[in-house]
Design a protein around this motif. Structure first.
Motif, mmCIF file in Angstrom:
data_model
loop_
_atom_site.group_PDB
_atom_site.id
_atom_site.type_symbol
_atom_site.label_atom_id
_atom_site.label_comp_id
_atom_site.label_asym_id
_atom_site.label_seq_id
_atom_site.Cartn_x
_atom_site.Cartn_y
_atom_site.Cartn_z
ATOM 1 N N ASN A 100 -21.062 -11.483 78.200
ATOM 2 C CA ASN A 100 -20.225 -11.550 77.794
ATOM 3 C C ASN A 100 -20.095 -9.864 77.242
ATOM 4 O OD1 ASN A 100 -17.562 -10.957 76.466
ATOM 5 N ND2 ASN A 100 -18.544 -12.422 74.839
ATOM 6 N N ASN A 101 -19.804 -9.688 78.363
ATOM 7 C CA ASN A 101 -19.403 -7.870 78.384
ATOM 8 C C ASN A 101 -17.965 -7.093 77.978
ATOM 9 O OD1 ASN A 101 -22.179 -7.254 79.566
ATOM 10 N ND2 ASN A 101 -21.534 -7.541 81.199
ATOM 11 N N ASN A 102 -17.073 -8.275 77.561
ATOM 12 C CA ASN A 102 -15.996 -7.870 76.641
ATOM 13 C C ASN A 102 -15.602 -9.052 76.009
ATOM 14 O OD1 ASN A 102 -13.251 -6.950 77.099
ATOM 15 N ND2 ASN A 102 -12.912 -8.973 77.785
ATOM 16 N N PRO A 103 -16.534 -8.439 74.748
ATOM 17 C CA PRO A 103 -16.587 -9.216 73.444
ATOM 18 C C PRO A 103 -14.713 -9.336 72.793
ATOM 19 C CG PRO A 103 -17.592 -7.129 73.130
ATOM 20 C CD PRO A 103 -17.390 -7.150 74.531
ATOM 21 N N TRP A 106 -19.143 -11.344 69.907
ATOM 22 C CA TRP A 106 -20.508 -10.504 70.613
ATOM 23 C C TRP A 106 -21.842 -10.251 70.103
ATOM 24 C CZ3 TRP A 106 -15.892 -9.121 67.420
ATOM 25 C CH2 TRP A 106 -15.905 -7.728 68.063
ATOM 26 N N CYS A 136 -21.652 -15.554 68.411
ATOM 27 C CA CYS A 136 -21.345 -14.028 67.986
ATOM 28 C C CYS A 136 -22.293 -13.609 67.231
ATOM 29 C CB CYS A 136 -19.904 -14.142 67.351
ATOM 30 S SG CYS A 136 -19.663 -12.077 66.550
ATOM 31 N N CYS A 170 -11.192 -7.282 64.955
ATOM 32 C CA CYS A 170 -11.467 -8.710 65.672
ATOM 33 C C CYS A 170 -10.336 -9.559 65.787
ATOM 34 C CB CYS A 170 -12.910 -9.047 65.450
ATOM 35 S SG CYS A 170 -12.933 -10.505 66.442
ATOM 36 N N ASP A 206 -12.619 -0.363 64.029
ATOM 37 C CA ASP A 206 -13.600 -0.780 64.803
ATOM 38 C C ASP A 206 -14.718 -0.956 64.650
ATOM 39 O OD1 ASP A 206 -11.092 -1.389 66.693
ATOM 40 O OD2 ASP A 206 -11.215 0.656 67.096
#
Length: 207
Positions: A100-103, A106, A136, A170, A206
């Motif tokens: 998962n490089n696209n959270p 996370w 996560c 998020c 962020d």
């Protein structure tokens, strides 16, 4: 007696106990929770094992690892968010690439407990946690001990609450209803939104 376990780790999250006394709260940073899909003893299931800070630093567990070890059933389930603890003989059997490089969510190796303490948390709707945030590193399922009467500390109640330490931007986050804390003589304290806002005011959206 120690019980052997092995399986695939589906989540690594902080293991924190929350003590509430009306409008006051205190955190006890116990270590980390390994959520495992595997076998404990002779039973195949999904279960949670509590480990200490040092064990996580040593092995750097993350979601996707295959691991094994031994553990004990918790002595008082009301005081724990895991079913097993006092882990020993820990070993990483397989360490695949972190996914998962696209959270969100996370994934990867979670930060030190001091990072969680410094970030502060917001309440997280329990159903949202189960559906969206279970894997996560910023999600946390806390065992909560509530001292109902501080003049008589033996009067206690227990429950589980879920929280988010993740970025305030998020898209998965949903606070859910405010939480009420029972007090003496039938009184009740409601923890309103400003508590979360104050706890995370030092972070940008962020962060």
């Amino acid at each position: 007696m120690k019980i052997s376990w092995h399986g695939r780790i589906t989540a690594v999250q902080p293991r924190i106990r929350l003590t509430r006394s009306f409008d006051e709260r205190y955190h006890n940073y116990l270590g980390y929770t390994l959520r495992v899909d595997g076998i404990v003893g002779d039973t195949k299931s999904e279960f949670c094992v509590g480990i200490g800070k040092g064990k996580q630093t040593q092995h750097e567990f993350y979601a996707g690892c295959e691991a094994s070890g031994a553990c004990e059933p918790v002595a008082d389930p009301r005081m724990e968010s895991v079913e097993f603890y006092k882990a020993s003989g820990l070993e990483v059997v397989n360490r695949p690439a972190i996914g998962n490089n696209n959270p969100p969510p996370w994934l990867g190796i979670p930060p030190a407990l001091e990072v969680y303490r410094a970030r502060g948390h917001r309440r997280l709707d329990a159903r949202t946690y189960e559906i969206k945030c279970l894997s996560c590193i910023w999600g946390c399922r806390m065992a909560v001990e509530m001292i109902v009467d501080h003049w008589n500390p033996s009067q206690k109640r227990y429950r589980i609450e879920t929280f988010c330490y993740g970025p305030k931007s998020c898209a998965f986050h949903k606070a859910g209803p405010t939480r009420k804390v029972p007090g003496r003589k039938g009184m009740s304290y409601e923890e309103e939104d400003w508590v979360d806002e104050e706890a995370t005011a030092h972070r940008q959206p962020d962060e």
